[in-house]
Design an enzyme around this catalytic site. Structure first.
Site, mmCIF file in Angstrom:
data_model
loop_
_atom_site.group_PDB
_atom_site.id
_atom_site.type_symbol
_atom_site.label_atom_id
_atom_site.label_comp_id
_atom_site.label_asym_id
_atom_site.label_seq_id
_atom_site.Cartn_x
_atom_site.Cartn_y
_atom_site.Cartn_z
ATOM 1 N N SER A 1 0.480 -13.066 -4.334
ATOM 2 C CA SER A 1 1.266 -13.207 -5.563
ATOM 3 C C SER A 1 2.481 -14.097 -5.330
ATOM 4 O O SER A 1 3.590 -13.787 -5.789
ATOM 5 C CB SER A 1 1.699 -11.824 -6.075
ATOM 6 O OG SER A 1 0.589 -11.149 -6.569
ATOM 7 N N SER B 1 -0.328 -11.096 -10.055
ATOM 8 C CA SER B 1 -1.715 -10.625 -9.951
ATOM 9 C C SER B 1 -1.869 -9.271 -9.276
ATOM 10 O O SER B 1 -2.555 -8.386 -9.782
ATOM 11 C CB SER B 1 -2.552 -11.624 -9.142
ATOM 12 O OG SER B 1 -2.425 -12.904 -9.661
ATOM 13 N N GLU B 2 -1.241 -9.139 -8.110
ATOM 14 C CA GLU B 2 -1.603 -8.006 -7.263
ATOM 15 C C GLU B 2 -1.017 -6.681 -7.718
ATOM 16 O O GLU B 2 -1.418 -5.622 -7.255
ATOM 17 C CB GLU B 2 -1.244 -8.340 -5.822
ATOM 18 C CG GLU B 2 -2.232 -9.391 -5.349
ATOM 19 C CD GLU B 2 -1.836 -10.149 -4.140
ATOM 20 O OE1 GLU B 2 -0.746 -10.741 -4.189
ATOM 21 O OE2 GLU B 2 -2.601 -10.164 -3.177
ATOM 22 N N ASP B 3 -0.072 -6.790 -8.657
ATOM 23 C CA ASP B 3 0.472 -5.572 -9.235
ATOM 24 C C ASP B 3 -0.666 -4.739 -9.835
ATOM 25 O O ASP B 3 -0.625 -3.515 -9.814
ATOM 26 C CB ASP B 3 1.461 -5.949 -10.339
ATOM 27 C CG ASP B 3 2.422 -4.821 -10.668
ATOM 28 O OD1 ASP B 3 2.641 -3.971 -9.785
ATOM 29 O OD2 ASP B 3 2.956 -4.798 -11.786
#
Ligand code: FES
Ligand code: FES
Length: 942
Positions: free
Chosen positions: A701, A873-875
């Protein structure tokens, strides 16, 4: 054998000459240049190859030409609309965020077009059923934006809305940062005109050779010999390359660097295996032939003479005392990191009124992009070996390919093809290196397309994890201590083990106040599929333990799951498990409060349903993830003023579908806002090591932050150069006249924004410069007769800072959460035959992902991010799966400890619970006992 037949394609009668037995309709259409019909799975299960045949939607990869009647009428994506005359479906796909990687897009649009031939007033449910029945699968979007797009297009079809109504108008917005400006690459993708790797294969020059891989089907073996003699004599074969033909180290340089390595060895990752096979999917030979068919036929004739060795398909098996060492220079368990916070935890667990414990397994999640791997290579006009591929870290790939193949980096150019999804998968340079080996040996252009089965077995996966953990809290429900021992199983090889296993001791229990913690993270290998990057790397594994323990403690303490979490949120003065202040004490409470009304509603519905005998439950999880790769992160972006006073951005913001193009455009517009540029006046030159500076990897991210800050830096330099004494800006002509350069390189790094790493003796430190936050909520129904769990509703409240592009942020949200739901319920890879297929790997189809799927964004400006943004994104793929697992438990008392929660596991757990049996699984054996290993570490501090 060949047959000529006439078919109508997109309204025009065309003669087709084909082999009716061998040729598929997809193959014929693609040969005719209609490459909007994509081939993903190639086995009829993904819908990427859909066309309309005589009024019906069909899949063409498995439709032989003998089953296509003469004078059939075929409509492909190219016949539905063009860039100048879009069909409402194509416009809606652009406007409503239907395009991410875009590989599924033509198939979906064709399918929806087929629906409109029958019904222009469908309900959302009917649209979903249509896509389900026609096997249209999307891995990127979470499906909801696709249904939104169909519903919007249907209104236009019925005359209730105009094309204008469903078109975003950038001219109406001065500052497009945070807007829903569609991505530039959406237009070619909705028209079937984007050339992905396999489309480019068809456009390679005459004389291009086709490659095929010879793969191992066993998991562990010594190579006695690879016999290519019969295969070499087969038609069209030019050369068969084995390990001896690799000119460099024949090992991808993916060093695992950690102070607590158990030996000073190197983990070998061969490009072509010559000595040993370490997993199914290892490449043992590479065939070059005049056609793909000839290359594949010869590959089948290569004989592997092997001495089969014992296989260890999991880390616990590989670290048993009698297991043989898998790599020459490293023990199977070779890396570790302890963590201590507060007082010793042993007594606290003795005294605590509430103690919960468990052993948890997170599976080897496959990425499952719809496009399989495809690579082209050639020497360019400057005699530079050029590789066109899916790399999401172009400069890293150049370094890796160079080391493995001996090709000097300055004689190696990597270009990114339009890529049909990755999610981390294309971080590994194994196939790019194979291409370099082929071009070096053959000197002519080459192309390699893997079948989906080959792709699935050769490519990396999310590493599996095994953990034993426990949590203690007081009568008031306040957590007093946590302990855990976790092992990362990275399979045969790894690309990023040290980073991922490092996250095991910095990510879990994020957001909570836990005063006393003792933990150990370990990493090691097995003979299973190798680990590579995957969205959220390390966090889904470790939240599998921590968010289960939190839920179990709430249940045992008799406190509502929301109340328990809220009560234990960190407050100013509390610290992370790494004994550092939290970056924010306000964000989690605010997100939880925002989610509370939805939680209450989901819960009330579940309780009402339970009274009617249904098993509906509600589950929560706190999640989030770091943004950037910490102190060592750096990026470059160049901006140039062009003769027509437009601006070009040069960068390697690799776009794997997440929106590198719209990110670069949005940042350039924002950073150059005083120039008043419109989107059409910004040109993108991206993802080619020859023409673009190094913007770093598209992972962690980090790109929105790092490329964004580098763009601001470049924009500042450019505008300073353009600024006249009166504050107005010079034109290009004035710049040239005044002898002022027109191109500027922006650079940023993160030195000083984070600690270099965690203390190897204590785990203390803060290695992140920014964080993203999420609270997930799922409502799930379990059919206790079958064990099948269905997510009915899902809502996530997230804070990723100021949003740069709304469509991209929502796309990452729905898409990431759909992976999380799949991770919870079905996704798995264990190198079995069935795992060569996306369905066998458990990809979620549209009926698995709910339509009642919601995102609540809170935008807390970040001080270290560009324009207040963080990553994104990775959230959405950190702990989302645990909301589902916790909801299953809440629905029927079936706690699933080992992912995925398949119907069999849920049914088993439910029935055990009904019989009053304990569901707690036995502890995993992870090597030396936890306490014993910690004593060893304490005795040998670094
Ligand atoms: S269904 Fe044809 S490519 Fe997947
Ligand atoms: S946009 Fe659907 S698979 Fe990527």
């Amino acid at each position: 054998m060949a047959t000529r037949l006439i078919v109508s394609i997109n309204g025009v009668e065309r003669p087709v000459v084909c082999d009716p037995e061998k040729d598929s309709l997809a193959g014929v259409l693609r040969r005719m240049g209609l490459t909007g019909t994509k081939i993903g799975c190639g086995t009829g299960v993904c819908g990427a190859c859909s066309v309309i045949l005589n009024g019906e939607v069909i899949r063409t990869c498995n439709r032989k030409m003998k089953n296509v009647a003469e004078f059939s009428e075929i409509i492909t994506i190219e016949g539905i609309g063009t860039p100048q005359h879009l069909h409402p479906l194509q416009q809606a796909w652009i406007t409503y965020g239907g395009v991410q990687c875009g590989f599924c897009t033509p198939g979906f649009i064709v399918s929806a077009y087929g629906l409109f031939l029958k019904n222009q007033n469908p309900t959302r449910e009917e649209v979903r059923n249509w896509f389900k029945d026609h096997k249209n699968i999307c891995r990127c979007t979470g499906y909801k934006p696709l249904i939104d797009a169909v519903m919007a297009a249907a209104k236009v079809m019925r005359g209730e809305a105009t094309m204008d109504d469903i078109t975003f108008k950038p001219a109406a917005v001065k500052d497009l940062y945070g807007s829903a400006l569609p991505r530039p690459s959406a237009l070619p993708k909705v028209c079937g005109l984007a050339d992905y790797g396999d489309d480019l294969k068809l456009k390679m020059p005459e004389g291009t050779l086709h490659l095929a891989v010879v793969l191992s089907e066993v998991h562990h073996a010594k190579i006695i010999g690879i016999d290519t003699s019969a295969a070499e004599k087969m038609p069209g074969v030019v050369k068969i390359m084995t390990a001896k033909d690799v000119k460099g180290s024949n090992s991808l340089p993916v060093p695992q660097i950690h102070p607590r390595m158990k030996a000073h060895g190197i983990l070998e990752f061969p490009v072509i295996c010559g000595k040993k096979i370490n997993r199914r999917g290892d490449v043992v030979a590479l065939v070059a032939a005049d056609t793909e068919e000839h290359a594949r036929a010869a590959a089948k004739a290569v004989k592997q003479n092997l001495e089969i060795l014992p296989k260890y398909m999991t880390y616990p098996e590989a670290v048993m005392p009698n297991a043989i060492q898998l790599q020459e220079t490293l023990p199977n368990f070779y890396m570790e990191q302890p963590l201590y916070k507060g007082q010793d935890t042993a007594d606290l667990f003795e005294d605590a009124p509430v103690v919960v414990e468990g052993s948890f397994y997170s599976s080897r999640e496959p990425h499952l992009p719809i496009e399989p791997d495809t690579v082209q290579g050639y020497y360019d006009a400057d005699e530079v070996l050029t590789i066109q591929c899916r790399a999401q870290a172009l400069y890293d790939a150049r370094g890796e390919v160079s080391a493995a193949t001996g090709q000097p980096p300055d004689k190696l150019r990597i270009i990114m093809n339009p890529t049909g999804g990755s999610f981390g998968n294309s971080m590994t340079s194994n196939t790019y290196s194979l291409m370099a080996v082929a071009v070096q040996n053959l000197g002519v252009p080459c192309t390699l397309t893997l079948s989906y089965e080959e792709f699935s077995h050769t490519s990396g996966k999310r590493g599996a994890s095994f953990s034993n953990g426990r949590l203690a809290c007081g009568k008031d429900g306040k957590i007093v201590a946590a302990e855990y021992d976790v092992a990362l199983d990275h399979g045969a090889y790894t690309v990023v083990a040290s980073i991922i296993f490092g996250n095991f001791i910095s990510i879990p229990f994020h957001g909570y106040s836990i005063p006393n913690v003792k933990a150990l993270a370990r990493a090691g290998m097995s003979n299973n599929g190798f680990q590579t990057a995957y969205r959220g790397f390390g966090s889904p594994q470790i939240y599998t333990m921590s968010e289960a323990l939190i839920d179990m403690a709430a249940e045992k303490a008799g406190i509502d799951a929301w109340e328990f979490r809220y009560k234990n949120l960190a407050k100013p003065g509390d610290t992370t498990i790494n004994s550092r202040p939290y970056m924010s004490y306000a964000i989690y409470p605010a997100l939880m409060e925002k989610l509370k009304p939805v939680y209450d509603q989901y819960k009330a519905e579940a309780e009402a349903a339970k009274k009617e005998g249904r098993h509906i439950g509600v589950g929560l999880s706190l999640g989030g993830f770091l943004s950037t790769i910490g102190m060592h992160d750096a990026a470059e972006v160049a901006l140039e003023l062009n003769p027509d006073d437009t601006v070009t951005t040069f960068n390697t913001w690799q776009d794997v579908g997440q929106g590198g193009d719209i990110g670069a455009l949005t940042h350039t517009l924002k950073a150059l806002l005083p120039l008043g540029l419109t989107p059409d006046r910004v040109k993108l030159v991206m993802n080619d090591t020859k023409t673009c500076p190094n913007t770093g990897i598209s992972a962690a991210s980090r790109q929105h932050v790092m490329a964004g800050k580098a763009t601001i830096n470049a924009a500042g330099k450019l505008m300073d150069a353009m600024r006249k004494p009166d504050g107005s800006f010079r034109t290009y002509a004035e710049m040239v006249k005044d002898g002022i350069p027109t191109k500027y390189l922006g650079k940023v790094d993160q030195m000083g924004l984070a600690d270099p790493g965690l203390n190897p003796n204590t785990g203390e430190g803060e290695k992140n410069s920014e964080f993203m936050y999420a609270v997930n909520l799922a409502q799930v129904e379990v059919d206790v007769n079958t064990g099948k769990a269905k997510v009915l509703k899902y809502t996530t409240a997230a804070d990723v800072g100021v949003i740069g592009n709304r469509l991209a942020a929502e796309g990452q949200g729905y898409g990431g959460l759909s992976h999380s739901i799949g991770f919870a319920l079905s996704e798995d890879y264990n190198a079995e035959k069935k795992h060569g297929n996306i369905i066998g790997c458990g990809i979620p189809t549209i009926d698995v992902i709910p339509d009642d799927f919601n995102l609540i964004f809170q935008e807390t400006p970040r001080k270290n991010g560009p324009h207040g943004s963080s990553g994104c994104s990775e959230d959405f793929q950190s702990s989302g799966h645990m909301a589902v697992i916790n909801a299953i438990n809440n629905a029927c008392g079936a706690r699933v400890y080992a992912l995925p929660a398949t119907p069999e596991k849920v049914k088993n757990a439910y029935e055990k619970k009904q019989r009053g049996e304990d569901l707690t699984p036995p502890k995993y054996y992870l090597g030396t006992e936890f306490e014993e290993e910690l004593v060893l570490i304490k005795a040998n501090p670094l």
